[in-house]
Design a protein around this motif. Structure first.
Motif, PDB file in Angstrom:
ATOM      1  N   MET A 105      59.636  53.444  17.335  1.00 43.10           N
ATOM      2  CA  MET A 105      60.619  53.648  18.034  1.00 43.10           C
ATOM      3  C   MET A 105      61.474  52.055  17.634  1.00 43.10           C
ATOM      4  O   MET A 105      63.151  52.216  17.813  1.00 43.10           O
ATOM      5  CB  MET A 105      60.805  54.323  19.123  1.00 43.10           C
ATOM      6  CG  MET A 105      59.879  55.738  19.029  1.00 43.10           C
ATOM      7  SD  MET A 105      60.571  56.130  20.778  1.00 43.10           S
ATOM      8  CE  MET A 105      57.909  55.954  21.867  1.00 43.10           C
ATOM      9  N   ALA A 106      61.346  51.121  17.865  1.00 45.20           N
ATOM     10  CA  ALA A 106      61.951  49.611  18.103  1.00 45.20           C
ATOM     11  C   ALA A 106      62.409  50.105  16.287  1.00 45.20           C
ATOM     12  O   ALA A 106      63.978  49.405  16.243  1.00 45.20           O
ATOM     13  CB  ALA A 106      60.810  48.890  18.223  1.00 45.20           C
ATOM     14  N   ARG A 133      63.509  52.180  14.712  1.00 44.31           N
ATOM     15  CA  ARG A 133      64.371  53.392  15.076  1.00 44.31           C
ATOM     16  C   ARG A 133      65.799  53.052  15.851  1.00 44.31           C
ATOM     17  O   ARG A 133      66.891  53.145  15.074  1.00 44.31           O
ATOM     18  CB  ARG A 133      63.835  54.107  15.512  1.00 44.31           C
ATOM     19  CG  ARG A 133      65.119  55.045  15.266  1.00 44.31           C
ATOM     20  CD  ARG A 133      64.521  56.690  16.146  1.00 44.31           C
ATOM     21  NE  ARG A 133      64.634  56.429  18.180  1.00 44.31           N
ATOM     22  CZ  ARG A 133      63.725  57.131  18.540  1.00 44.31           C
ATOM     23  NH1 ARG A 133      63.216  57.566  18.805  1.00 44.31           N
ATOM     24  NH2 ARG A 133      64.028  55.931  19.733  1.00 44.31           N
ATOM     25  N   ASP A 134      65.646  52.542  17.029  1.00 49.37           N
ATOM     26  CA  ASP A 134      67.185  51.975  17.629  1.00 49.37           C
ATOM     27  C   ASP A 134      67.624  50.955  16.842  1.00 49.37           C
ATOM     28  O   ASP A 134      68.321  50.209  17.395  1.00 49.37           O
ATOM     29  CB  ASP A 134      66.003  52.278  18.993  1.00 49.37           C
ATOM     30  CG  ASP A 134      65.936  53.007  19.682  1.00 49.37           C
ATOM     31  OD1 ASP A 134      66.401  54.171  19.030  1.00 49.37           O
ATOM     32  OD2 ASP A 134      65.295  53.234  20.500  1.00 49.37           O
ATOM     33  N   MET A 135      66.505  49.776  16.623  1.00 50.58           N
ATOM     34  CA  MET A 135      67.477  48.580  16.328  1.00 50.58           C
ATOM     35  C   MET A 135      66.203  47.602  15.516  1.00 50.58           C
ATOM     36  O   MET A 135      65.422  47.496  15.754  1.00 50.58           O
ATOM     37  CB  MET A 135      67.447  47.488  17.728  1.00 50.58           C
ATOM     38  CG  MET A 135      69.116  47.052  17.188  1.00 50.58           C
ATOM     39  SD  MET A 135      69.952  45.951  18.608  1.00 50.58           S
ATOM     40  CE  MET A 135      70.859  46.820  19.154  1.00 50.58           C
ATOM     41  N   PHE A 178      65.834  49.048  23.028  1.00 51.53           N
ATOM     42  CA  PHE A 178      65.337  49.834  21.955  1.00 51.53           C
ATOM     43  C   PHE A 178      66.324  50.962  23.174  1.00 51.53           C
ATOM     44  O   PHE A 178      65.466  51.311  23.876  1.00 51.53           O
ATOM     45  CB  PHE A 178      64.537  50.129  21.801  1.00 51.53           C
ATOM     46  CG  PHE A 178      63.675  48.468  21.515  1.00 51.53           C
ATOM     47  CD1 PHE A 178      64.720  48.367  19.714  1.00 51.53           C
ATOM     48  CD2 PHE A 178      62.360  48.156  21.730  1.00 51.53           C
ATOM     49  CE1 PHE A 178      63.613  47.535  19.418  1.00 51.53           C
ATOM     50  CE2 PHE A 178      62.604  47.204  20.530  1.00 51.53           C
ATOM     51  CZ  PHE A 178      62.987  46.159  19.952  1.00 51.53           C
ATOM     52  N   MET A 208      64.303  54.369  24.538  1.00 51.12           N
ATOM     53  CA  MET A 208      62.728  54.137  25.099  1.00 51.12           C
ATOM     54  C   MET A 208      63.412  54.277  26.367  1.00 51.12           C
ATOM     55  O   MET A 208      64.168  53.037  26.975  1.00 51.12           O
ATOM     56  CB  MET A 208      61.850  52.783  24.187  1.00 51.12           C
ATOM     57  CG  MET A 208      61.549  53.412  23.172  1.00 51.12           C
ATOM     58  SD  MET A 208      61.448  51.951  21.644  1.00 51.12           S
ATOM     59  CE  MET A 208      60.072  51.365  22.183  1.00 51.12           C
TER      60      MET A 208
END
Lengths: 358, 274
Positions: free
Chosen positions: A213-214, A216-218, B109, B112
């Motif tokens: 997810m890290a 994915r997000d940035m 993020f 999350m």
């Protein structure tokens, strides 16, 4: 009220990070498992198994797999059909070469082979992102289908170019081949699905999921915090392809029985599963189930209503069905771009305060 | 102007003992094509001190921080960390050395929760493999809970207990800054780099943030290097200040020394052209 979150205090971190932290959710999960394993196999017949349950279970596995890649790790893939074909042809080659080994093991090995192929085609993700990566995976789709179509070794030089699953037994019951009972097909797929879902959930709620997810997000911030992008992206491709390969193996061995690669694993399959993931909810295991259920059940439902109830001709109903499903997908994405999982979350949030607005 | 402090540390005005050199930058030059962002700058960061980098807009402060954090590789010059020369490294390798940072425009993020964001700070310390994580048993589960405990301490320290399960995307700006600090702290860094930690904050938020910075330097002994525009904050917080202008270093020393430096005054207030 039966369903409530208040008063459910956690005293350890393991209680707090479990999959269903709310007591009622947990009970719901156990009841669902009990019904799925205990009740459904008693009543299932060929129609329900072939039209609803088995495709739902298999597509749910594929959707979970794709969701890990697209929803959690943020790497767009249009190669799902091709990867499912890798799973299908691997399991076919394994079953015809080693007929004595239980199918379940073949299915898992087929998943592992697909994971390896997935990593190979995932390598470009280290340099390219977004649409460009989607095009690279599209190349995987077409290349793999071409490969299985053109190299006769993969289909054991059969005259028709088709692969047909040999009969095999597990625990004394047929699980593949013509003599398989509806409940055996169902239970076999269900066991695999539960395994896949539990593994996927464990990975995504822990360290690996955070890495994905890290990224994915940035991705830049992820790298500075200490995530190795090579490692994170390639494990996402591996795990995702592992699940998709398992889904492809089951799709061929348990559901179809005989398959021809250009038909069964075409680009349409890739899009279908991508739609499941998007409609269900990116980055949610529950969403994968919801999306698979929606896109499997909707055509069955429409067909029953249009042909069964209204008595329309089948071909008209089939065309209308395409239009309705398409319109629903578009409508859905406009109304709730984050999918059914988000809809479910919002509904819960509203219900928590109901009947008060705030 | 040479740095007068001894190699093995010094005592600050408020009586804290500062250790030896933690990081040293020697003759750093950074060029992007024809643009010289940093020109032949040398300075050091001592163990346990709060070091500020200040300068007008475009002076090259953020580039300097990016060099320290390994995000940019200097065109010329060497970076020494713990007296060892640091070759060209990937950013995630630098993280493993014990250097953490926050960003000028928050880089959290968004998808999350706060808790997950802070837990990512501990990723480099996790050893359990994929299979162990897949079954959530044994080493993976044990590690997860150990790290959770450490993260909860940071959450307590920064007073963000009530938002730990909130998705970061929903938080207001000030809290996001705090979560980003928490994520950097979770890595238990030897050297913490803060890129404008107070930008866009009101006075109360600035006071909170200043308190956190002083506390974590005091309690955990974290070495901090920060960029900040608020002169009041910089002069109050930092032990030593580097002043940059147009990519060059024009001043280096304690806040008092810097404040009275003619070059620094000229850079900030302008110079009369006669």
């Amino acid at each position: 009220m039966l369903y409530r979150e208040a008063g459910d205090f956690k005293t350890t971190y393991s209680e707090d990070s479990q999959t269903f932290p709310i007591f009622f959710d947990r009970m719901g999960y156990y009841v669902t498992l009990l019904l799925a394993f205990g009740l459904v196999p008693l009543f299932i017949n060929d129609y329900w198994a072939n039209a609803v349950f088995v495709p739902f279970l298999i597509y749910a596995i594929a959707a979970i797999g794709l969701n890990i890649l697209v929803g959690f790790a943020g790497q767009v893939s249009l190669g799902t059909g091709g990867f499912m074909a890798v799973g299908a042809y691997s399991v076919y080659k394994l079953m015809t070469s080693f007929p004595d080994v239980p199918v379940l093991i073949h299915v898992l090995i087929a998943g592992a082979i697909t994971a390896f192929v997935g990593v190979l085609f995932g390598l470009p993700s280290l340099r390219i992102k977004g649409f460009y990566l989607a095009v690279a995976t599209l190349a995987a789709q077409f290349f793999l289908v071409w490969l299985f179509n053109k190299v006769p070794w993969f289909y054991n030089y059969s005259a028709s170019g088709q692969i047909t699953v040999p009969q095999s037994k597990m625990l004394g019951f047929y699980v593949t081949g013509a003599q398989t009972s509806a409940s055996a097909k169902y239970l076999f797929c269900l066991v695999v699905l539960v395994f896949v879902a539990v593994v996927a959930r464990n990975l995504t709620r822990g360290t690996m999921g955070r890495k994905w997810m890290a990224i994915r997000d940035m991705d830049i911030a992820a790298e500075i915090i200490g995530v190795n992008p090579l490692n994170a992206k390639l494990t996402a491709f591996a795990v995702s392809s592992f699940f998709i390969g398992i889904a492809g193996a089951l799709f061929f061995a348990v559901y179809l029985g005989a398959a021809e690669v250009t038909e069964a694993f075409s680009i349409q399959k890739s899009f279908l599963i991508l739609f499941m993931v998007i409609i269900g909810g990116l980055g949610s295991i529950f969403g994968s189930f919801a999306g698979a259920a929606f896109l499997v059940l909707l055509p069955v439902f429409l067909k029953n209503v249009l042909v069964g109830q209204l008595g329309w001709p089948t071909d008209l109903a089939a065309h209308l069905e395409l239009m309705i499903v398409g319109a629903l997908i578009v409508g859905f994405l406009i109304a709730e771009p984050h999918g059914m999982a988000q809809l479910w979350r919002l509904a819960k949030e509203k219900l928590r305060l109901w009947p008060f607005p705030h | 102007m040479p740095v007068s402090h001894a190699e093995e540390g010094y005592v600050t005005a408020d009586g804290r003992q500062i250790g030896g050199t933690l990081m040293e930058l020697r003759n750093i030059t950074l060029r992007f094509g024809g643009v010289v962002a940093i020109k032949d700058i040398s300075f050091d960061i001592h163990d346990g001190e709060i070091r500020a980098i200040i300068g007008p807009n475009g002076a090259g402060k953020s580039s300097m921080l990016n060099v320290i954090s390994g995000f940019y590789i200097p065109t010329e010059g060497d970076v020494y960390f713990k007296k060892v020369k640091r070759g060209p490294m990937k950013p995630y390798e630098v993280a493993r050395l014990g250097i953490a940072r926050t960003f000028q425009n928050i880089a959290l993020f968004d998808g999350m929760s706060v808790l997950d964001n802070i837990m990512t700070g501990r990723l480099t310390m996790i050893k359990s493999g994929l299979l162990s994580q897949a079954i959530w048993y044994g080493a993976a589960a044990r590690e997860e809970y150990q790290h959770r405990e450490k993260v909860e301490r940071i959450i307590d320290f920064l007073e963000i207990q009530n938002i730990r399960k909130t998705p970061v995307g929903r938080l207001p700006y000030g809290l996001k800054k705090r979560v980003e600090l928490a994520r950097a702290l979770a890595a238990e860094p030897k050297l913490l780099l803060l890129d404008e930690p107070m930008a866009g904050m009101n006075v109360e938020e600035k006071e909170d943030m200043s308190r956190f910075i002083l506390d974590l330097n005091d309690e955990f002994g974290t070495t901090i290097c920060l960029i900040e525009h608020d002169m009041g904050v910089v002069m109050d917080l930092s032990d030593r200040v580097v002043v940059m202008d147009y990519g060059r270093k024009i001043g280096d020393g304690t806040p008092d020394e810097v404040r009275n430096n003619q070059d620094v005054i000229d850079a900030y207030l302008g110079v009369a052209h006669d």
